[in-house]
Scaffold this motif. Structure first.
Motif, short mmCIF file in Angstrom:
data_model
loop_
_atom_site.label_atom_id
_atom_site.label_comp_id
_atom_site.label_asym_id
_atom_site.label_seq_id
_atom_site.Cartn_x
_atom_site.Cartn_y
_atom_site.Cartn_z
N LEU A 65 -8.55 3.34 -4.51
CA LEU A 65 -8.40 3.76 -5.91
C LEU A 65 -9.73 3.67 -6.65
O LEU A 65 -10.08 4.57 -7.42
N LEU B 165 0.92 3.20 -2.34
CA LEU B 165 -0.11 4.15 -2.72
C LEU B 165 -1.33 3.88 -1.85
O LEU B 165 -2.26 3.16 -2.22
N ASN C 256 -0.22 -0.04 -13.01
CA ASN C 256 0.42 -0.98 -12.08
C ASN C 256 0.77 -2.27 -12.82
O ASN C 256 -0.11 -3.01 -13.24
N ILE D 139 -0.96 -1.01 -4.07
CA ILE D 139 -2.00 0.04 -4.09
C ILE D 139 -3.18 -0.40 -3.24
O ILE D 139 -3.57 -1.57 -3.24
N LEU E 20 -3.24 8.50 -2.39
CA LEU E 20 -4.09 8.63 -3.58
C LEU E 20 -4.86 9.95 -3.54
O LEU E 20 -5.01 10.62 -4.56
N HIS F 158 0.83 -1.21 0.00
CA HIS F 158 0.00 0.00 0.00
C HIS F 158 0.86 1.25 0.00
O HIS F 158 0.56 2.23 0.69
N TYR G 92 -6.42 -0.79 -3.54
CA TYR G 92 -7.35 -0.83 -4.67
C TYR G 92 -8.74 -0.30 -4.30
O TYR G 92 -9.39 0.36 -5.12
#
Length: 334
Positions: free
Chosen positions: A256, A228, A244, A251, A233, A226, A253
Motif C-alpha cells: 500500500l 488486501l 482501515n 492489508i 491493491l 492480507h 501495508y
C-alpha cells in the motif's frame, strides 16, 4: 448466591480503559441489584495470572494466558474488553466449557463518525493536501461531491454496519462483503437501508475494481490476513482511497505504501498498526497521501463504562438462564 469476578487492566493504557475500583463503582451504581451478586478483585499487567484463579467465577480482561484459564476450576465465563479476539488466537486450546464473549457493539457510534469523516477526507483528497502542507506547497485540488460514488465495505459485523450507515448518509452506493453473504439478524429487516448489495467475500475480486473507497472492518483471522494483498491493491481503481479501522494484518501495508508513493492510491487513512504504538522511526510517518490516526476510530472516554454495562447485561442473562450475546465462535475466531 454471590460470584467472584476478576477485572484485569494494563497500566500503560489510558484511564478510559482501566477496569479499576472507580470504574466498577460507577457502573455498579447503575446496576445495583446485579452488583449485589458480585464480589470483585482487580489486577494490573497480568500480575494476578502468576497465581491460580481457583476462586474466580468470571474474568474480564483484554488478554490472558490460556493455561491459567484452563486450570481455573471455577471459571465459567471470560469477557474481553475489545471486539476482536485475535490477540487470543488460536482459541481451540481454550477450555471448552468456558464461555468467551467480546465487547462488539460498543464502538458503533464512534466508528460511524470516523468512517464518515474519513470518506469525506478521501473524497476531498485531504491526505494529499496534508502532504503538500508539510512541503509548504499550495496544492489546490478540485473534487466532485461524494454522492453516488461507490464504497466497498469489507466486513458486515457491528463496525461494518456502522460504516454502511455512515456511507448511506453521504449518498454513497454501498457494497458490503462478509463471510457468508447473508445479513446478520440485526440487519436482516432493513438490509436495503444499509447496502445496495451484500455478497460473500469470495466475490471481492469482482467488486474491488469498481470501488472509489474501500473500508475495512472485518475481524483479523488467518483467512482475512492480507485480504488486501499487493495483487489486489494493484487491481483497485486508480485514485481509490482506503480506510482501515480493523487490524493492520488485513492489508499488505508495504505494498500500500508503494502505491501511495507512486500516486496510484488516492489516499489512505489507517487507524491500526502492528506493533502499536507506532515507533517514531517507522517509515509510515513519511508516506505521502497517508493519514495516521493512533487507534482512536472506535474508542471513547467512557470506554470502560460501556464494557461494564455490556458485562452487566450479559450477567443478567446468565442469571436468568437466557443466552448471552457476543459469544465468540471459536472456529471462526470472532
Amino acid at each position: 448466591m454471590r460470584y467472584r469476578l476478576h477485572l484485569e487492566s494494563q497500566r500503560g493504557q489510558k484511564a478510559a480503559f482501566h477496569l479499576d475500583t472507580e470504574a466498577w463503582n460507577l457502573a455498579a451504581d447503575r446496576h445495583p441489584c446485579l452488583a449485589d451478586h458480585v464480589e470483585v478483585t482487580f489486577g494490573w499487567d497480568g500480575e494476578r495470572f502468576a497465581q491460580p484463579l481457583d476462586d474466580v467465577d468470571f474474568l474480564l480482561a483484554s488478554r490472558f494466558p490460556h493455561a491459567v484459564v484452563n486450570a481455573a476450576s471455577r471459571l465459567r465465563w471470560v469477557h474481553t474488553t475489545g471486539a476482536g479476539v485475535d490477540q487470543l488466537l488460536p482459541l481451540d486450546g481454550l477450555r471448552q466449557d468456558v464461555v468467551l464473549t467480546n465487547s462488539s457493539g460498543i464502538h458503533s457510534d464512534k466508528a460511524a463518525e470516523f468512517v464518515q469523516m474519513g470518506l469525506l477526507m478521501l473524497n476531498a483528497q485531504i491526505p494529499a493536501v496534508f502532504s503538500a502542507q508539510r512541503e509548504h506547497h499550495w496544492d489546490a485540488r478540485l473534487t466532485r461531491p461524494i454522492r453516488d460514488k461507490t464504497v466497498l465495505v469489507i466486513g458486515f459485523g457491528d463496525l461494518g454496519l456502522a460504516a454502511c450507515r455512515a456511507s448511506r448518509a453521504l449518498g454513497l452506493r454501498v457494497i458490503a462483503l462478509n463471510r457468508s453473504g447473508r445479513a446478520p439478524a440485526e440487519a436482516a429487516g432493513n438490509l436495503s437501508d444499509l447496502a445496495d448489495r451484500l455478497a460473500p467475500v469470495t466475490q471481492l475480486d469482482e467488486y474491488l475494481p469498481g470501488a472509489d473507497f474501500v473500508v475495512l472492518t472485518a475481524p483479523s483471522t488467518p483467512t482475512t490476513r492480507h485480504i488486501l494483498s499487493a495483487e489486489r491493491l494493484a487491481g483497485m481503481r486508480q485514485g481509490a482511497g482506503i480506510i482501515n479501522i480493523s487490524r493492520a494484518a488485513l492489508i499488505d501495508y508495504a505494498a500500500l505504501f508503494e502505491r501511495l508513493r507512486s500516486g496510484a492510491c488516492g489516499g489512505a487513512i489507517l487507524d491500526v498498526f502492528d506493533p502499536e504504538p507506532l515507533l517514531a522511526d517507522n517509515m509510515a510517518w513519511d508516506v505521502p497521501g497517508l493519514v495516521i490516526t493512533p487507534h482512536i476510530s472506535c474508542d471513547v472516554p467512557d470506554y470502560n463504562q460501556r464494557v461494564l454495562d455490556l458485562w452487566f447485561s450479559n450477567f443478567a442473562k446468565l442469571l436468568g438462564g437466557e443466552p448471552m450475546v457476543n459469544v465468540v465462535d471459536r472456529q471462526l475466531g470472532y
